[in-house]
Design an enzyme around this catalytic site. Structure first.
Site, short mmCIF file in Angstrom:
data_model
loop_
_atom_site.label_atom_id
_atom_site.label_comp_id
_atom_site.label_asym_id
_atom_site.label_seq_id
_atom_site.Cartn_x
_atom_site.Cartn_y
_atom_site.Cartn_z
CE LYS A 1 -3.87 2.11 1.98
NZ LYS A 1 -4.97 2.27 3.31
CB ILE B 1 -7.61 -9.41 1.61
CG1 ILE B 1 -6.87 -8.75 3.21
CG2 ILE B 1 -9.28 -10.31 1.98
CD1 ILE B 1 -7.07 -10.10 4.14
CG ASP C 1 -14.23 6.50 4.59
OD1 ASP C 1 -15.45 5.97 4.68
OD2 ASP C 1 -13.19 6.08 4.37
CG ASN D 1 -13.35 1.73 3.33
OD1 ASN D 1 -12.63 2.43 2.87
ND2 ASN D 1 -13.85 3.01 3.74
CG ASP E 1 -9.11 1.55 2.92
OD1 ASP E 1 -8.07 0.88 2.92
OD2 ASP E 1 -9.78 1.47 1.37
#
Length: 486
Positions: free
Chosen positions: A165, A237, A281, A286, A298
């Site tokens: 990421k 994942i 969020d 997400n 996230d």
């Protein structure tokens, strides 16, 4: 033309006979050692030789030690026809050192060039160092893009699948970060708002800490492995290079959507009580769906459960959950307020619907803990109450219970009652979305506290606005009341 230095011009003006101008010049330069005519001539000659080496292509003045410094030393030692004083020599040498000193001119346009929104030269260097250190053997294309980062697929030397990421530092779309960081105990010493790269580095560190806490609690989420600057390495994942789909794109059936909804409710409660976090969020964008399991991703914006805005963020998370699964066709979905109460309740038996179900299951009818009344049982009790309310407020269809009415007048009265209940439920939901949610008794004003205390003393607990904070008895004294908040 370059030999006419400012020093020579000043001296020519001084020879004009203006005594007052000479006195002012002497007062201004009284701290400096005056140069003789020979020294000034030597300085002019040295500067003329230096300017003669001007590079037209590069546009820079080259004052090399091998050239000018040697001429300065020759002038000082009298090797030529001119001699140079110590003051002039020191001045020239200081100018040479200043010209040769490296200067930080900032990143050039090529140095700031970014591809795919995240890959600039600095980021490529971090990835190259991770590759050289053996943290992964291969890195492939981008598998996910978002407002704050891109995710790339990688493989380590053992063949395990990884996710890299990379947070965005140059092209920032997500700029409203202050409300998630301000008030967080972990960032009580502040953070850099002016430098985007430093700010994003703190944001990446925040995600690593949250992921470690969530993964340690056993909530399904990617396992963080390594953080270098704004590059995060974690477990992948997905299956064989294919990333798990987002819940938005999973296309689940009604049965699987119901299972996903129950997992979301339980995950929100576990995040709040076990991880001490609020996602802030939480939405179908997400959450990942893989082999019948919901994975939370996230979490860089997630805040502590005691954050000043934690309840506002949690209320929004509950509203997003209820809205999405209601559109997905789930038969019975809790309202945002009931889901909020389920998530924040310290003990599930404190919820009225759960307490009623627990009393029905308890052989003695007491309020003690009943074997088998776990989180799933509490959800079943809340869903049963929600189902009964939905049936009561359902639109008339001309059959069923409506067929038992003797005349049309009674049916109209029933329809009006249902419409009133629906309107009341809509108003209550809108009020909950806008109302202030206090964290403790100190956050409730004296006027509201006295009103709720009076309702509780009369047994009208259903009308309490802040019932979770002010469930009081008739023996409440003035000493128990909080001071005026704010």
């Amino acid at each position: 033309a370059m030999t006419g230095a400012p020093t020579g011009l000043v001296r020519e003006g001084g020879d004009g006979g203006d005594e007052e101008g000479e006195e002012e010049d002497e007062e201004e330069d009284e701290d400096e050692e005056p140069l003789s005519d020979e020294d000034e001539s030597a300085v002019d000659a040295a500067l003329a030789d230096a300017f003669a080496s001007w590079d037209d292509e590069g546009g820079s003045l080259r004052l090399g030690r091998a050239g000018t410094s040697s001429r300065v030393r020759d002038a000082m030692t009298g090797a030529g026809s001119r001699t140079l004083g110590c003051a002039a020599a020191n001045s020239i040498q200081k100018a040479e050192k200043k010209a040769e000193a490296p200067r930080n001119v900032g990143l050039s346009r090529e140095g700031r060039a970014t591809s795919e929104g995240v890959l600039d030269p600095r980021t490529r260097m971090i990835l190259f160092k991770l590759l050289s250190a053996g943290h992964f053997a291969e890195i492939h294309g981008c598998i996910s893009t978002g407002k704050e980062a891109n995710v790339y697929y990688a493989i380590d030397r053992a063949g395990a699948e990884l996710a890299v990421k990379v947070f965005k530092t140059s092209i920032l779309v997500f700029k409203d970060r202050d409300k998630y960081v301000a008030g967080d105990f972990r960032f009580r010493h502040g953070y850099c708002r002016s430098n985007p790269r430093k700010m994003v580095r703190v944001w990446a560190e925040k995600e690593v800490r949250n992921l470690q806490r969530i993964h340690s609690a056993g909530v399904p989420s990617p396992q963080p492995l390594l953080l270098r600057g704004h590059v995060l390495l974690m477990r992948f994942i997905g299956i064989e290079g294919r990333a798990a789909p987002r819940l938005k794109d999973a296309g689940l059936s009604v049965e699987k959507s119901t299972s996903a909804y129950r997992q979301c409710c339980v995950a929100l409660r576990r995040l709040f009580h076990e991880c001490r976090l609020v996602h802030a969020d939480w939405s179908e964008y997400n959450l990942l769906w893989l082999k019948g399991t919901i994975y939370v991703i996230d979490v860089s914006q997630s805040v502590e459960h005691d954050h000043p805005n934690a309840f506002q963020f949690l209320r929004k998370d509950c509203a997003n959950t209820s809205a999405f699964f209601r559109k997905s066709g789930v038969a019975c979905v809790l309202s945002p307020r009931r889901l909020f109460e389920f998530v924040t309740a310290p003990e599930l038996c404190s919820l009225p619907a759960v307490a009623a179900a627990q009393d029905a299951l308890s052989p003695s009818g007491g309020k003690g803990d009943t074997p088998g009344m776990d989180v799933d049982g509490a959800l079943d009790a809340l869903h049963a109450v929600a189902m009964a309310e939905e049936e009561l407020m359902a639109d008339e269809d001309g059959d069923g219970d409506d067929a038992d009415w003797a005349d049309a007048q009674a049916a109209d009265a029933n329809n009006q009652a249902r419409a009133a209940l629906r309107a009341e439920a809509e108003v209550a939901a809108a009020v909950f979305q806008q109302m202030h949610i206090p964290r403790d008794l100190a956050s409730i004003s004296r006027k509201q506290f006295e009103r709720d205390a009076s309702l509780a003393a009369q047994g009208r607990t259903d009308e309490l606005v802040f019932g979770d904070f002010a469930t009081l008895g008739t023996g409440t004294g003035a000493s128990d009341r909080p001071e005026e908040a704010g």
